[in-house]
Design an enzyme around this catalytic site. Structure first.
Site, PDB file in Angstrom:
ATOM      1  CE1 TYR A 182      -3.712  -2.073   5.121  1.00  0.00           C
ATOM      2  CE2 TYR A 182      -3.312   0.164   4.371  1.00  0.00           C
ATOM      3  CZ  TYR A 182      -3.549  -1.171   4.094  1.00  0.00           C
ATOM      4  OH  TYR A 182      -3.606  -1.598   2.800  1.00  0.00           O
ATOM      5  CB  THR A 197      -0.877   0.004   1.275  1.00  0.00           C
ATOM      6  OG1 THR A 197      -1.486   1.281   1.415  1.00  0.00           O
ATOM      7  CG2 THR A 197      -0.074  -0.257   2.530  1.00  0.00           C
TER       8      THR A 197
HETATM    9  N1  UFG Z   1     -12.895  10.225   3.419  1.00  0.00           N
HETATM   10  C1  UFG Z   1     -13.866  11.148   3.775  1.00  0.00           C
HETATM   11  N2  UFG Z   1     -15.081  10.666   4.132  1.00  0.00           N
HETATM   12  C2  UFG Z   1     -15.381   9.351   4.168  1.00  0.00           C
HETATM   13  C3  UFG Z   1     -14.378   8.414   3.787  1.00  0.00           C
HETATM   14  C4  UFG Z   1     -13.150   8.887   3.417  1.00  0.00           C
HETATM   15  O1  UFG Z   1     -13.635  12.357   3.774  1.00  0.00           O
HETATM   16  O2  UFG Z   1     -16.520   9.002   4.525  1.00  0.00           O
HETATM   17  C5  UFG Z   1     -11.576  10.726   3.006  1.00  0.00           C
HETATM   18  C6  UFG Z   1     -10.461  10.172   3.870  1.00  0.00           C
HETATM   19  O3  UFG Z   1     -10.293  10.957   5.026  1.00  0.00           O
HETATM   20  C7  UFG Z   1      -9.295  10.248   2.885  1.00  0.00           C
HETATM   21  C8  UFG Z   1      -9.945   9.994   1.515  1.00  0.00           C
HETATM   22  O4  UFG Z   1     -11.331  10.265   1.701  1.00  0.00           O
HETATM   23  O5  UFG Z   1      -8.766  11.526   2.888  1.00  0.00           O
HETATM   24  C9  UFG Z   1      -9.789   8.573   1.032  1.00  0.00           C
HETATM   25  O6  UFG Z   1     -10.182   7.706   2.084  1.00  0.00           O
HETATM   26  P1  UFG Z   1     -10.385   6.140   1.891  1.00  0.00           P
HETATM   27  O7  UFG Z   1     -10.848   5.620   3.222  1.00  0.00           O
HETATM   28  O8  UFG Z   1     -11.229   5.893   0.707  1.00  0.00           O
HETATM   29  O9  UFG Z   1      -8.947   5.638   1.543  1.00  0.00           O
HETATM   30  P2  UFG Z   1      -7.568   5.819   2.327  1.00  0.00           P
HETATM   31  O10 UFG Z   1      -6.793   6.846   1.578  1.00  0.00           O
HETATM   32  O11 UFG Z   1      -7.744   6.035   3.769  1.00  0.00           O
HETATM   33  O12 UFG Z   1      -6.960   4.367   2.240  1.00  0.00           O
HETATM   34  C10 UFG Z   1      -6.940   3.642   1.062  1.00  0.00           C
HETATM   35  C11 UFG Z   1      -6.896   2.167   1.401  1.00  0.00           C
HETATM   36  C12 UFG Z   1      -5.612   1.830   2.042  1.00  0.00           C
HETATM   37  C13 UFG Z   1      -4.451   2.379   1.272  1.00  0.00           C
HETATM   38  C14 UFG Z   1      -4.618   3.828   0.984  1.00  0.00           C
HETATM   39  C15 UFG Z   1      -3.497   4.312   0.154  1.00  0.00           C
HETATM   40  O13 UFG Z   1      -7.949   1.811   2.270  1.00  0.00           O
HETATM   41  O14 UFG Z   1      -5.526   0.434   2.070  1.00  0.00           O
HETATM   42  O15 UFG Z   1      -5.838   4.009   0.318  1.00  0.00           O
HETATM   43  O16 UFG Z   1      -3.768   5.564  -0.352  1.00  0.00           O
HETATM   44  F1  UFG Z   1      -3.339   2.242   1.989  1.00  0.00           F
END
Ligand code: UFG
Length: 332
Positions: free
Chosen positions: A142, A118
């Site tokens: 993670y 990741t």
């Molecule tokens: N977000 C919101 N509201 C929500 C959900 C997410 O504002 O309801 C924001 C998060 O704070 C973040 C962005 O949208 O800024 C993306 O969030 P995601 O949860 O979709 O994805 P992440 O970036 O947290 O994580 C994902 C995968 C991980 C990986 C990562 C790498 O879940 O496994 O991408 O970029 F490591």
């Protein structure tokens, strides 16, 4: 006879798309999944063997039965936010149980593995786009659990010749363009499916976590990469493992960053609806910007993403969500 590949987590989002790509490339994908997060309906291109990766005997039994030449390891916990609150759960699943899988592979003399890693291994980037030489400094358990996984693979390469490729996904998005499989997590934590649930009227609004980041509109920037493009990279990695030695890592992303607000606007365009937004505080463990430099994967794996357009990614996901919701509604 088709060569078998053991796909742990093959009933999950990225794993099931990888199974489809493996079957198209002439392999037999054998899904090994405990169905805690994955879905029986997502296993369509090979057998489903239900089991847990911490169950040595069951793993051994499945390996004996299919004699896979390689493993693709998707079975893991993936929610960065949750990992901050539940670190032990992440280390247990993503590290301890991974060791059981590696032991079983060694006993069976399987020496090739493609590992789901990741962008979270980089932490808060010092510079963007991020290439593989960027310092590795996860800011959540993670990301650290995946970095430890990569390190274990390096040590196993040195100790007993295990060959591995770690694929560092940026943000997996989209769904199968043929509409056969798609994303479905419970509970859903990922931005795009949440935004589409709001577009479909299944949730009242989207919570935007943090509006004071140092980005163009104050919300986090992510590099969204289509799940079918992730799947094709796995098949290319498998091909490379035939001749490659040691432990390698490749970024998978498109090099374009989009803010949370831009994703919402794109989803409004695709779905033709207005999406209500609620500003909330930052979510723990979120780096402000993650954008990939994936030139190494392009040059060395020959990876050519076919669905790099965010509108196409959201469009595929929207079509899947709509069809899926209808099927759920009629109980099929
Ligand atoms: N977000 C919101 N509201 C929500 C959900 C997410 O504002 O309801 C924001 C998060 O704070 C973040 C962005 O949208 O800024 C993306 O969030 P995601 O949860 O979709 O994805 P992440 O970036 O947290 O994580 C994902 C995968 C991980 C990986 C990562 C790498 O879940 O496994 O991408 O970029 F490591």
């Amino acid at each position: 006879m088709r060569a078998a590949v053991l796909v742990t987590g093959g009933a999950g989002f990225v794993g099931s798309h990888a199974c489809k790509a493996l079957a198209a490339a002439g392999f037999l994908p054998v899904t090994y999944d405990n169905l805690s997060q994955g879905h029986r309906w997502a296993v369509r291109w090979g057998p489903l063997e239900i089991g847990d990766i911490e169950d040595r005997d069951r793993l051994q039994q499945v390996m004996d039965r299919y004699r896979p030449a390689a493993v693709m390891h998707f079975a893991a916990l993936i929610a960065a936010g949750e990992s901050v609150a539940e670190p032990a759960k992440y280390y247990r699943n993503n590290v301890s149980r991974f060791l059981v899988l590696l032991d079983a592979m060694r006993r069976q003399k399987i020496d090739q593995i493609v590992f789901s890693s990741t962008a979270a291994v980089y932490g808060t980037p010092e510079s963007t786009p991020i290439d593989e030489k960027h310092p590795l400094a996860p800011i959540n358990p993670y990301g650290m659990s995946k970095l430890i996984g990569e390190r274990i693979l390096q040590d196993c390469a040195a100790a007993h010749g295990l060959r591995s490729i770690s694929l560092r996904y940026f943000n997996a998005a989209g769904s199968d363009p043929d509409g056969e499989i798609g994303e479905s997590h419970a509970p859903e934590t990922h931005l795009i499916p949440i935004v589409l649930e709001a577009a479909a009227g299944d949730r009242p609004h989207v919570a935007v976590f943090g509006t004071d980041y140092p980005t163009a509109d104050g919300t986090c920037v992510r590099d969204y990469v289509h799940v079918t493009d992730l799947a094709s990279a796995h098949v290319l990695a498998l091909a490379r493992l035939k001749s490659a030695h040691g432990a390698e890592a490749f970024n998978l992303g498109n090099g374009n960053g989009f803010t949370v607000r831009e994703v919402i606007t794109a989803a409004e365009r695709v779905s033709g609806t207005k999406i209500a937004v609620k500003q909330e505080p930052r979510r723990a463990g979120d780096p402000p910007v993650l954008v990939a430099d994936a030139s190494r994967a392009r040059a060395e794996l020959g990876w050519q993403p076919a669905y790099s357009d965010l509108n196409v990614q959201i469009g595929n996901a929207w079509r899947w969500t709509q069809g899926w919701s209808r099927r759920q509604a009629v109980g099929r």
